[in-house]
Design an enzyme around this catalytic site. Sequence first.
Site, PDB file in Angstrom:
ATOM      1  N   GLU A  24       0.834  -1.220   0.000  1.00 28.52           N
ATOM      2  CA  GLU A  24       0.000   0.000   0.000  1.00 28.52           C
ATOM      3  C   GLU A  24       0.862   1.261   0.000  1.00 28.52           C
ATOM      4  OE1 GLU A  24      -1.489   1.817   3.435  1.00 28.52           O
ATOM      5  OE2 GLU A  24      -1.073   0.114   4.738  1.00 28.52           O
ATOM      6  N   LYS A 159      -3.175  -1.596  15.722  1.00 25.96           N
ATOM      7  CA  LYS A 159      -2.644  -0.787  16.814  1.00 25.96           C
ATOM      8  C   LYS A 159      -3.630  -0.722  17.957  1.00 25.96           C
ATOM      9  CE  LYS A 159       0.599   2.457  14.945  1.00 25.96           C
ATOM     10  NZ  LYS A 159       0.387   2.387  13.488  1.00 25.96           N
TER      11      LYS A 159
HETATM   12  N1  PSU Z   1      -2.679   1.598  10.758  1.00 20.02           N
HETATM   13  C1  PSU Z   1      -1.345   1.699  10.935  1.00 20.02           C
HETATM   14  N2  PSU Z   1      -0.602   2.325   9.979  1.00 20.02           N
HETATM   15  C2  PSU Z   1      -1.170   2.831   8.835  1.00 20.02           C
HETATM   16  C3  PSU Z   1      -2.575   2.692   8.663  1.00 20.02           C
HETATM   17  C4  PSU Z   1      -3.280   2.072   9.645  1.00 20.02           C
HETATM   18  O1  PSU Z   1      -0.826   1.246  11.939  1.00 20.02           O
HETATM   19  O2  PSU Z   1      -0.460   3.404   7.999  1.00 20.02           O
HETATM   20  C5  PSU Z   1      -3.215   3.214   7.400  1.00 20.02           C
HETATM   21  C6  PSU Z   1      -3.471   2.062   6.416  1.00 20.02           C
HETATM   22  O3  PSU Z   1      -3.364   2.583   5.097  1.00 20.02           O
HETATM   23  C7  PSU Z   1      -4.900   1.678   6.702  1.00 20.02           C
HETATM   24  C8  PSU Z   1      -5.498   3.040   6.978  1.00 20.02           C
HETATM   25  O4  PSU Z   1      -5.547   1.018   5.655  1.00 20.02           O
HETATM   26  O5  PSU Z   1      -4.512   3.731   7.718  1.00 20.02           O
HETATM   27  C9  PSU Z   1      -6.792   2.947   7.748  1.00 20.02           C
HETATM   28  O6  PSU Z   1      -7.360   4.214   7.816  1.00 20.02           O
HETATM   29  P1  PSU Z   1      -8.841   4.391   8.431  1.00 20.02           P
HETATM   30  O7  PSU Z   1      -8.702   4.069   9.889  1.00 20.02           O
HETATM   31  O8  PSU Z   1      -9.152   5.837   8.163  1.00 20.02           O
HETATM   32  O9  PSU Z   1      -9.725   3.449   7.681  1.00 20.02           O
END
Ligand code: PSU
Length: 301
Positions: A24, A159
């Site tokens: 990604e 996390k």
């Molecule tokens: N969690 C992490 N590092 C990240 C992300 C999530 O520890 O870089 C990024 C990933 O691209 C994940 C996105 O798909 O954040 C999720 O965002 P949201 O919670 O807005 O769906």
Amino acid sequence: MSTPSISEEVRTALAGNRPVVALESTILSHGLPPGRNREVATRIEDVVRAAGAVPATIAVLGGVPKVGLTASELDYVCDPANSLVKLSRRDLGAAFALRVDGATTVASTAALAHAAGVGVFATGGLGGVHRGARETWDVSADLDVLATTPVLVVCSGVKSILDIGATLELLETRSVPVLGFGTDSFPAFYRRESAFGVPWRVDTASDAAAVVAAHRSSVPGSAGVLLANPIPAEFEMDLDLHDRLLAEGLERTRDVHGKDVTPALLEHFHTASGGVSLDANEALVLSNASLAARVAVELCR
Ligand code: PSU
Ligand code: MN
């Protein structure tokens, strides 16, 4: 979905049934600071190659979904001056039509990887159910895409900024198999273990591949699989530091909403930990990329 533009190298590998690992770009543009992001981008791709697979980093450039980026495209994605938009799956149509430059999350990367014929994907942490989701309804689209897209996602769990228990419950409800790699505990990104177990444990890449293959071919209506790989022990974050950063981060981002929540929390960890979280983040992503490549190799046997 408009057919992604697939790089020559990735296209050749897919045509020859050789292993490919999708990566990604949101982790590069929104998850790691400038400079460091570009170094990590190269190292991730190197690790995938070293394990015998072809890396396919995914982003949307000028409205075109790209699967497999050139070095100069990686430069572009990692340069904050280009202000890439964070694109989840729902944003893809707008990004294509409006010719936007955007970085893809787990949700949109998995969707584009699948459209390109790539079935294995490595990342750092998956999005999930946020703490307080009962009031905010903040649940990452990553979970929904895993439930509907037949891609293996290799990550270090989620996390602890998230509600890990609720995230695991939702994965169960949506019939997403969760495999712990060499662990009985669901990993919590910076920490090797959370308070929650995994339903299945595998100890080798070939067992992981066997489960994925059986899931895809023999379970009616099946979609994605989550392979949860704990951070390498030497990079695990000290528990007290972790708990302090988490408490501060949650407090400081109380007024942040929507897609800005996750980047704001990540940014707090990186600035307040004096670089410890960055080293941890890099180490776990590299470990996941290597594992994903090994599983992709097994799946091509
Ligand atoms: N969690 C992490 N590092 C990240 C992300 C999530 O520890 O870089 C990024 C990933 O691209 C994940 C996105 O798909 O954040 C999720 O965002 P949201 O919670 O807005 O769906
Ligand atoms: Mn959200």
